[in-house]
Design a protein around this motif. Structure first.
Motif, PDB file in Angstrom:
ATOM      1  N   VAL A  13     -22.382   3.616 -27.626  1.00 19.48           N
ATOM      2  CA  VAL A  13     -21.529   4.144 -26.552  1.00 19.48           C
ATOM      3  C   VAL A  13     -20.385   4.935 -27.181  1.00 19.48           C
ATOM      4  O   VAL A  13     -20.038   6.030 -26.731  1.00 19.48           O
ATOM      5  CB  VAL A  13     -20.977   2.995 -25.673  1.00 19.48           C
ATOM      6  CG1 VAL A  13     -20.111   3.533 -24.551  1.00 19.48           C
ATOM      7  CG2 VAL A  13     -22.107   2.155 -25.098  1.00 19.48           C
ATOM      8  N   GLU A  14     -19.838   4.378 -28.240  1.00 28.21           N
ATOM      9  CA  GLU A  14     -18.700   5.016 -28.909  1.00 28.21           C
ATOM     10  C   GLU A  14     -19.075   6.389 -29.458  1.00 28.21           C
ATOM     11  O   GLU A  14     -18.274   7.313 -29.420  1.00 28.21           O
ATOM     12  CB  GLU A  14     -18.179   4.113 -30.028  1.00 28.21           C
ATOM     13  CG  GLU A  14     -16.742   4.435 -30.385  1.00 28.21           C
ATOM     14  CD  GLU A  14     -16.246   3.695 -31.599  1.00 28.21           C
ATOM     15  OE1 GLU A  14     -15.533   2.708 -31.422  1.00 28.21           O
ATOM     16  OE2 GLU A  14     -16.574   4.111 -32.727  1.00 28.21           O
ATOM     17  N   LEU A  54     -18.679   8.791 -26.682  1.00 25.24           N
ATOM     18  CA  LEU A  54     -17.259   9.005 -26.378  1.00 25.24           C
ATOM     19  C   LEU A  54     -16.627   9.917 -27.416  1.00 25.24           C
ATOM     20  O   LEU A  54     -15.838  10.800 -27.091  1.00 25.24           O
ATOM     21  CB  LEU A  54     -16.513   7.663 -26.322  1.00 25.24           C
ATOM     22  CG  LEU A  54     -16.949   6.676 -25.232  1.00 25.24           C
ATOM     23  CD1 LEU A  54     -16.117   5.411 -25.290  1.00 25.24           C
ATOM     24  CD2 LEU A  54     -16.829   7.286 -23.847  1.00 25.24           C
ATOM     25  N   ARG A  55     -16.999   9.702 -28.669  1.00 24.95           N
ATOM     26  CA  ARG A  55     -16.465  10.551 -29.746  1.00 24.95           C
ATOM     27  C   ARG A  55     -16.928  11.998 -29.599  1.00 24.95           C
ATOM     28  O   ARG A  55     -16.171  12.925 -29.845  1.00 24.95           O
ATOM     29  CB  ARG A  55     -16.885   9.995 -31.107  1.00 24.95           C
ATOM     30  CG  ARG A  55     -16.020   8.863 -31.570  1.00 24.95           C
ATOM     31  CD  ARG A  55     -16.301   8.531 -33.022  1.00 24.95           C
ATOM     32  NE  ARG A  55     -15.730   7.252 -33.370  1.00 24.95           N
ATOM     33  CZ  ARG A  55     -14.456   7.032 -33.631  1.00 24.95           C
ATOM     34  NH1 ARG A  55     -13.606   8.035 -33.589  1.00 24.95           N
ATOM     35  NH2 ARG A  55     -14.014   5.831 -33.948  1.00 24.95           N
ATOM     36  N   VAL A 114     -14.876  13.948 -26.873  1.00 22.74           N
ATOM     37  CA  VAL A 114     -13.535  14.453 -27.199  1.00 22.74           C
ATOM     38  C   VAL A 114     -13.586  15.507 -28.314  1.00 22.74           C
ATOM     39  O   VAL A 114     -12.563  16.015 -28.749  1.00 22.74           O
ATOM     40  CB  VAL A 114     -12.548  13.308 -27.576  1.00 22.74           C
ATOM     41  CG1 VAL A 114     -12.254  12.460 -26.378  1.00 22.74           C
ATOM     42  CG2 VAL A 114     -13.071  12.472 -28.725  1.00 22.74           C
ATOM     43  N   ASN A 115     -14.795  15.838 -28.716  1.00 27.91           N
ATOM     44  CA  ASN A 115     -15.001  16.831 -29.762  1.00 27.91           C
ATOM     45  C   ASN A 115     -14.481  18.207 -29.347  1.00 27.91           C
ATOM     46  O   ASN A 115     -14.462  18.530 -28.171  1.00 27.91           O
ATOM     47  CB  ASN A 115     -16.516  16.936 -30.006  1.00 27.91           C
ATOM     48  CG  ASN A 115     -16.827  17.216 -31.428  1.00 27.91           C
ATOM     49  OD1 ASN A 115     -16.428  18.258 -31.935  1.00 27.91           O
ATOM     50  ND2 ASN A 115     -17.511  16.294 -32.074  1.00 27.91           N
ATOM     51  N   VAL A 128     -15.037   9.976 -17.526  1.00 28.03           N
ATOM     52  CA  VAL A 128     -16.191   9.137 -17.860  1.00 28.03           C
ATOM     53  C   VAL A 128     -16.340   8.022 -16.830  1.00 28.03           C
ATOM     54  O   VAL A 128     -15.364   7.454 -16.364  1.00 28.03           O
ATOM     55  CB  VAL A 128     -16.017   8.439 -19.228  1.00 28.03           C
ATOM     56  CG1 VAL A 128     -17.348   7.953 -19.764  1.00 28.03           C
ATOM     57  CG2 VAL A 128     -15.336   9.311 -20.221  1.00 28.03           C
TER      58      VAL A 128
END
Lengths: 155, 150
Positions: B123-124, B127-128, B131-132, B140
């Motif tokens: 999941v992370e 998320l990463r 925000v790229n 979200v």
């Protein structure tokens, strides 16, 4: 005479045999009805990721009353403002309920204070949802996710 | 004297019934396709306090399987491999393009649906990516099944 027979042939109705087609169509209908899985009602938790990609702060920010919750594994939580004051007791079967009670106490004490969730990399998604559910149930105002910064690649 | 049975047979008009049946078949065929492409069957966790899902029209749905494989619009992405990660990045960048605000951040909503036993690290990763720099999405939603005990 010949004229009459051709007239008769035209007037005779050509009947299409519909029964096999109807059989097949009904079979198809039953197949689709059986294979269709009813859509279960789904819910969601809306969150927002940070909009800014700020640089590292030069000075340390002022310390605010923030509840940190760490998910170790499913049903294994550590929580606290400065230290890990709360640990889900091992003898309790429903650890999430115990945590929710702790969160409710925190929210009633400081209702505007944020809650920071930091799930461990191996923590299951289910535990994250359980925790979000507990925080929303406790009417927490701000829920943040903490992510460790990605180590920069050596040049 | 026995009563005579009339010779003429009663003709049932089958055309409207066949029409309706065909329409039903077409309906089921279309529904089956939509369901299978957007929502991958997953064992979602249940939550009592989850909000009812009111989807925005152009929402992007990310389905995350327990092995970390990602399904978006019926396509599979494997972020454990560099090619898969790059393809997903391109897909998200493409989806983010259409709805950028004045600040350059995309207003498009993303729903992450994951299997209950999926590790948080998967999941992370999403998320990463969000925000790229080239993507920049911030809205979200985490999918869960509404608890019937509610």
């Amino acid at each position: 005479m010949a004229n009459e027979t051709s007239k008769q042939a035209i007037e005779e109705e050509v009947e299409l045999e519909m029964t096999p087609m109807i059989d097949v169509v009904f079979l198809l209908l039953i197949f689709f009805m059986c294979t269709l899985k009813m859509i279960t009602v789904e819910g969601q938790f809306s969150t927002f990721l940070p909009k800014d990609q700020g640089t590292a702060a030069a000075s340390t920010p002022p310390e605010i009353d923030k509840l940190k919750i760490r998910i170790v594994m499913k049903g294994e939580y550590k929580a606290g403002v400065r230290n890990w004051e709360f640990r889900a007791p091992s003898w309790k079967t429903d650890k999430t309920k115990a945590l929710q009670k702790y969160v409710i106490t925190f929210v009633t004490r400081s209702p505007k204070a944020p809650i920071e969730i930091s799930p461990g990399t191996n923590a299951p998604y289910e535990a994250m949802i359980e925790l979000l559910n507990a925080c929303v149930g406790a009417k927490a105002d701000k829920i943040n996710f903490s992510m460790l910064p990605v180590p920069s690649k050596p040049k | 004297m026995a009563a005579k049975i009339p010779d003429s047979s009663v003709d049932l008009n089958m055309t409207p019934m066949i029409d309706v049946v065909f329409l039903l078949i077409i309906f089921f065929m279309l529904i089956l396709k939509i369901v299978s492409e957007e929502l991958t069957p997953l064992d979602l966790p249940t939550a009592v306090h989850a909000n009812p899902d009111e989807a925005e029209e152009d929402r992007v749905i990310i389905n995350l399987r327990r092995d970390g494989k990602i399904f978006v619009d019926g396509r599979v992405y494997d972020p454990t491999k560099p090619a898969g990660s790059e393809a997903l990045k391109k897909k998200l960048a493409f989806e983010a393009q259409g709805a950028r605000g004045d600040d350059g951040i995309s207003e498009r909503q993303i729903l992450i649906r994951a299997d209950r036993s999926t590790k948080y690290q998967h999941v992370e990763k999403i998320l990463r990516l969000m925000v790229n720099k080239g993507i920049r999405m911030y809205r979200v939603q985490f999918g869960a099944e509404e608890d019937k005990k509610k």
